[in-house]
Design a protein around this motif. Sequence first.
Motif, PDB file in Angstrom:
ATOM      1  N   UNK A   1     -10.822 -57.291 -78.242  1.00 25.44           N
ATOM      2  CA  UNK A   1     -11.984 -56.429 -78.000  1.00 25.44           C
ATOM      3  C   UNK A   1     -13.174 -57.221 -77.468  1.00 25.44           C
ATOM      4  N   UNK A   2     -13.493 -58.330 -78.120  1.00 28.48           N
ATOM      5  CA  UNK A   2     -14.685 -59.091 -77.740  1.00 28.48           C
ATOM      6  C   UNK A   2     -14.499 -59.804 -76.408  1.00 28.48           C
TER       7      UNK A   2
ATOM      8  N   UNK B   1     -16.901 -59.010 -73.206  1.00 29.31           N
ATOM      9  CA  UNK B   1     -17.686 -60.063 -72.549  1.00 29.31           C
ATOM     10  C   UNK B   1     -17.308 -60.249 -71.085  1.00 29.31           C
ATOM     11  N   UNK B   2     -16.349 -59.462 -70.580  1.00 31.85           N
ATOM     12  CA  UNK B   2     -15.992 -59.538 -69.167  1.00 31.85           C
ATOM     13  C   UNK B   2     -14.841 -60.464 -68.849  1.00 31.85           C
ATOM     14  N   UNK B   3     -14.102 -60.912 -69.880  1.00 35.65           N
ATOM     15  CA  UNK B   3     -12.918 -61.742 -69.666  1.00 35.65           C
ATOM     16  C   UNK B   3     -11.661 -60.881 -69.770  1.00 35.65           C
ATOM     17  N   UNK B   4     -10.603 -61.331 -69.126  1.00 35.13           N
ATOM     18  CA  UNK B   4      -9.326 -60.635 -69.201  1.00 35.13           C
ATOM     19  C   UNK B   4      -8.724 -60.870 -70.590  1.00 35.13           C
ATOM     20  N   UNK B   5      -8.552 -59.822 -71.388  1.00 32.25           N
ATOM     21  CA  UNK B   5      -8.059 -60.026 -72.763  1.00 32.25           C
ATOM     22  C   UNK B   5      -6.621 -60.512 -72.825  1.00 32.25           C
ATOM     23  N   UNK B   6      -5.896 -60.441 -71.712  1.00 33.35           N
ATOM     24  CA  UNK B   6      -4.530 -60.972 -71.708  1.00 33.35           C
ATOM     25  C   UNK B   6      -4.514 -62.487 -71.872  1.00 33.35           C
TER      26      UNK B   6
ATOM     27  N   UNK C   1     -21.983 -67.662 -76.438  1.00 30.40           N
ATOM     28  CA  UNK C   1     -23.134 -66.808 -76.184  1.00 30.40           C
ATOM     29  C   UNK C   1     -22.764 -65.568 -75.402  1.00 30.40           C
ATOM     30  N   UNK C   2     -21.861 -65.713 -74.441  1.00 32.09           N
ATOM     31  CA  UNK C   2     -21.412 -64.548 -73.660  1.00 32.09           C
ATOM     32  C   UNK C   2     -20.676 -63.551 -74.555  1.00 32.09           C
ATOM     33  N   UNK C   3     -19.882 -64.057 -75.472  1.00 37.57           N
ATOM     34  CA  UNK C   3     -19.199 -63.173 -76.430  1.00 37.57           C
ATOM     35  C   UNK C   3     -20.205 -62.444 -77.319  1.00 37.57           C
ATOM     36  N   UNK C   4     -21.257 -63.137 -77.742  1.00 40.56           N
ATOM     37  CA  UNK C   4     -22.248 -62.518 -78.609  1.00 40.56           C
ATOM     38  C   UNK C   4     -23.031 -61.425 -77.872  1.00 40.56           C
ATOM     39  N   UNK C   5     -23.279 -61.615 -76.578  1.00 38.15           N
ATOM     40  CA  UNK C   5     -23.945 -60.555 -75.811  1.00 38.15           C
ATOM     41  C   UNK C   5     -23.042 -59.326 -75.721  1.00 38.15           C
ATOM     42  N   UNK C   6     -21.751 -59.562 -75.533  1.00 38.20           N
ATOM     43  CA  UNK C   6     -20.814 -58.439 -75.560  1.00 38.20           C
ATOM     44  C   UNK C   6     -20.762 -57.778 -76.923  1.00 38.20           C
ATOM     45  N   UNK C   7     -20.842 -58.587 -77.979  1.00 39.41           N
ATOM     46  CA  UNK C   7     -20.857 -58.043 -79.335  1.00 39.41           C
ATOM     47  C   UNK C   7     -22.086 -57.170 -79.557  1.00 39.41           C
TER      48      UNK C   7
ATOM     49  N   UNK D   1     -13.476 -65.577 -79.878  1.00 47.64           N
ATOM     50  CA  UNK D   1     -13.562 -64.175 -80.282  1.00 47.64           C
ATOM     51  C   UNK D   1     -12.758 -63.886 -81.537  1.00 47.64           C
ATOM     52  N   UNK D   2     -11.596 -64.522 -81.623  1.00 48.53           N
ATOM     53  CA  UNK D   2     -10.774 -64.402 -82.843  1.00 48.53           C
ATOM     54  C   UNK D   2     -11.541 -64.909 -84.064  1.00 48.53           C
TER      55      UNK D   2
END
Length: 279
Positions: free
Chosen positions: A216-217, A221-226, A87-93, A150-151
Amino acid sequence: MPFGFGRRSNSGLKLRLMIAVGLALFSFISYLSTGQRNPITGEKQRVAMSPDQEIALGLQAAPEMAAQHGGLHPDPQARAHVDQVGGRLLRGLDDYVRVKQGTNPFQFEFHLLKDPQTINAFALPGGQVFITAALYSRLQTEGQLAGVLGHEIGHVLSRHGAQRLAKQKLTSGLVGAAGVAGGDISSAHLAQAIGQMLNMKYGRDDELESDRWGVLLTAQAGYDPRAMLGVMEILDEATGGNGPPEMMSTHPKPANRQAYIQEVLRSVFPDGIPEGLDP
């Protein structure tokens, strides 16, 4: 040699070639007619179905896919955790789509599967996203879970299922044409092998494109993409660094995906990863 034998053979070859050319042209024209614009990215794509058809297909196939992995995970808290991160990813989307002035026609649902053996995550066309307990239990941070989901969201957004179906129809037609032109079983087998190699390449390209979506996603969503790099280490560890040669696999090797993700990170964040993101 009986009179006229060579002429009949030439006639048969010409007929086969005419049929083969006709099959190839029909397949190619049919493929070109499948063009649609991606509602999120705006890019022109060759796809075999509409977004509504993708959603319907995914919903229809979801119960069977879950059953193949032992059904849903029995722990409601673990399932809720996957839903929460999804859900957090979808809000970022949603924020991403607004900036791009696109639309998101897909309906996402997230499922944690019971399977304790198969280290995997996958998505069906239209928005049904799955992760197995075997992979979920190996993830060390919430950011890594976000990267995996996200992938898989990326596969849906890029419409890889509908794209692959259109490409498979094209390659099937071309394989059939090559088999007719060759006129024997060995020619048909060679043509089939070429078609499989083409579709494998498409699969590897899809994985890298979805890795970019994961970066990107996750960041959106506020997570570290690393965290995506850690996911690749987990996948590499799970396979012991072994597996089929990359050219014979639909998935690039985790080490190669790590290098690609590093490139994406540099291109998306040329001034460095922002501070304050969740791990």
